[in-house]
Design an enzyme around this catalytic site. Structure first.
Site, PDB file in Angstrom:
ATOM      1  N   LYS A 213      41.771  38.234  44.529  1.00 49.41           N
ATOM      2  CA  LYS A 213      41.424  37.012  44.674  1.00 49.41           C
ATOM      3  C   LYS A 213      40.775  36.669  43.181  1.00 49.41           C
ATOM      4  O   LYS A 213      39.490  36.582  43.005  1.00 49.41           O
ATOM      5  CB  LYS A 213      40.326  36.613  45.759  1.00 49.41           C
ATOM      6  CG  LYS A 213      40.044  35.125  45.687  1.00 49.41           C
ATOM      7  CD  LYS A 213      39.519  34.541  46.952  1.00 49.41           C
ATOM      8  CE  LYS A 213      39.019  33.091  46.658  1.00 49.41           C
ATOM      9  NZ  LYS A 213      38.343  32.654  48.029  1.00 49.41           N
TER      10      LYS A 213
ATOM     11  N   GLU B 286      37.294  39.676  44.955  1.00 51.48           N
ATOM     12  CA  GLU B 286      37.107  38.532  44.377  1.00 51.48           C
ATOM     13  C   GLU B 286      36.269  38.615  42.974  1.00 51.48           C
ATOM     14  O   GLU B 286      35.034  38.516  43.006  1.00 51.48           O
ATOM     15  CB  GLU B 286      36.576  37.337  45.137  1.00 51.48           C
ATOM     16  CG  GLU B 286      36.513  36.168  44.441  1.00 51.48           C
ATOM     17  CD  GLU B 286      36.175  35.042  45.343  1.00 51.48           C
ATOM     18  OE1 GLU B 286      35.945  33.630  44.669  1.00 51.48           O
ATOM     19  OE2 GLU B 286      35.882  35.158  46.522  1.00 51.48           O
TER      20      GLU B 286
END
Length: 364
Positions: free
Chosen positions: A219, A177
């Site tokens: 992500k 992420e």
């Protein structure tokens, strides 16, 4: 590393029109949100709220995995059943947040690097025994005057890659992420350029560490104007800019892309995800990976606001949670519409009040 198992797990998390529920708020973050809602900041209150989330009937029809915090993955609900067991019984894969948060980056005011690599190998082994099948690590990139620096981008990219390698060594799928923050007055074009730089650095470091892309989920942030930008781009412009950035910088071998919500409103996050999946259906170049969601507040916040720490509001809060999950489920097919917001739970998945019990046992 069992590459076949990693790939199977990663693809299962992004398959069948499902996304992820991020419920991995740290204790300080969870307490801050509880305080804002007038909810006691206690272990019992956090347990009750997370029990509400994991026992929502029908949630497994649109949620493939749930990212947990260390407290939650070890926690039992009010009936003595592990939260992890509740998730598995609902057909939802348990995951775990493993970073220890963003800390100031030395010699670079206003920038951070995420820490948590020390001891991570042992923690991953422990989490695997507790039932975690995947993990998450968030790198934070701020936009501003002279920001981000290449030092910040590289430091976070290297940390993400080292984390991902350790996860795969433990047969745990890493969710990578790198988040370019929405805060600021930057334009869509500025966000797209910064996101491109970040993604390029991340995948360069992942390659250096030998991370298997088919056993990994990205992500990322959506490409957005800053919250304080006077002109906000249309849904279609956000979708076009985001998809273009991903096609240029994300290898086709990645198992899937699960967008973070990053402080967007619940409705806007759904609408933007929907616009991307509509464009993906009609793009001249078929996208090599599914575009799904890994939302936290954009799914949870309406439920938290309704629950308010009161057990009598539990069913209404679960209805709101399921409604948001269903809206995002529809967005993955390009079928979300603002009119859905007028119906709390669509007839396709009627709400069934929960009767809690140990999985596989009669209701209590």
């Amino acid at each position: 590393m069992n590459r076949r198992r990693l790939a199977a797990t990663a693809h299962a998390l992004v398959a069948e029109g499902k996304g992820l529920l991020a419920m991995d708020e740290s204790t300080p973050t969870c307490n801050k949100r509880f305080a804002a809602a007038g909810i006691p900041q206690t272990v019992d209150a956090r347990r009750a709220y997370r029990e509400l989330l994991v026992t929502t009937p029908g949630l497994g029809d649109c949620i493939s995995g749930a990212i947990l915090y260390d407290e939650t993955i070890r926690q039992q609900d009010s009936h003595g059943v592990l939260m992890v067991e509740r998730l598995v019984a609902a057909g939802i894969m348990p995951g775990i947040k493993v970073d220890t948060g963003a800390k100031p980056l030395a010699l670079h005011p206003g920038e951070t690097v995420t820490e948590g690599l020390d001891g991570l190998r042992d923690r991953l082994a422990d989490y695997a025994l507790l039932g975690a099948r995947f993990a998450k690590w968030r790198g934070v990139i701020a936009l501003g005057q002279g920001l981000p620096s290449m030092a910040c981008i590289r430091a976070n990219a290297q940390a993400l890659a080292r984390y991902a390698a350790l996860c795969q060594e433990a047969d745990i799928v890493p969710i990578v992420e790198p988040e370019v923050l929405m805060t600021g007055n930057h334009t869509l074009a500025r966000c797209q350029a910064a996101t491109a730089d970040v993604l390029a650095a991340v995948f360069d470091e992942l390659a250096t560490q030998g991370v298997a892309l088919d056993g990994l989920i990205l992500k990322p942030n959506m490409v957005l104007d800053g919250l304080d930008c006077p002109e906000q781009a249309s849904l279609e412009s956000v979708a076009t800019a985001t998809i273009a950035c991903l096609l240029e910088h994300v290898p086709a071998g990645v198992a899937g892309i699960a967008f973070l919500s990053g402080g967007q409103s619940a409705e806007l996050a759904s609408a933007r995800l929907n616009a991307m999946n509509i464009q993906a259906q009609y793009a001249w170049q078929q996208l090599p990976w599914p575009l799904v969601f890994s939302f936290a507040r954009a799914i949870q916040q309406p439920a938290l606001d309704l629950w308010h720490g009161d057990a009598s509001n539990r069913q209404e809060a679960q209805e709101a949670l399921l409604h948001r999950a269903l809206c995002n489920h529809a967005a993955l097919r390009g079928q979300y519409d603002a009119s859905m917001e007028d119906h709390v739970v669509p007839d396709a998945l009627p709400f069934r009040p929960a009767r809690l019990a140990a999985p596989g046992h009669p209701g209590l």
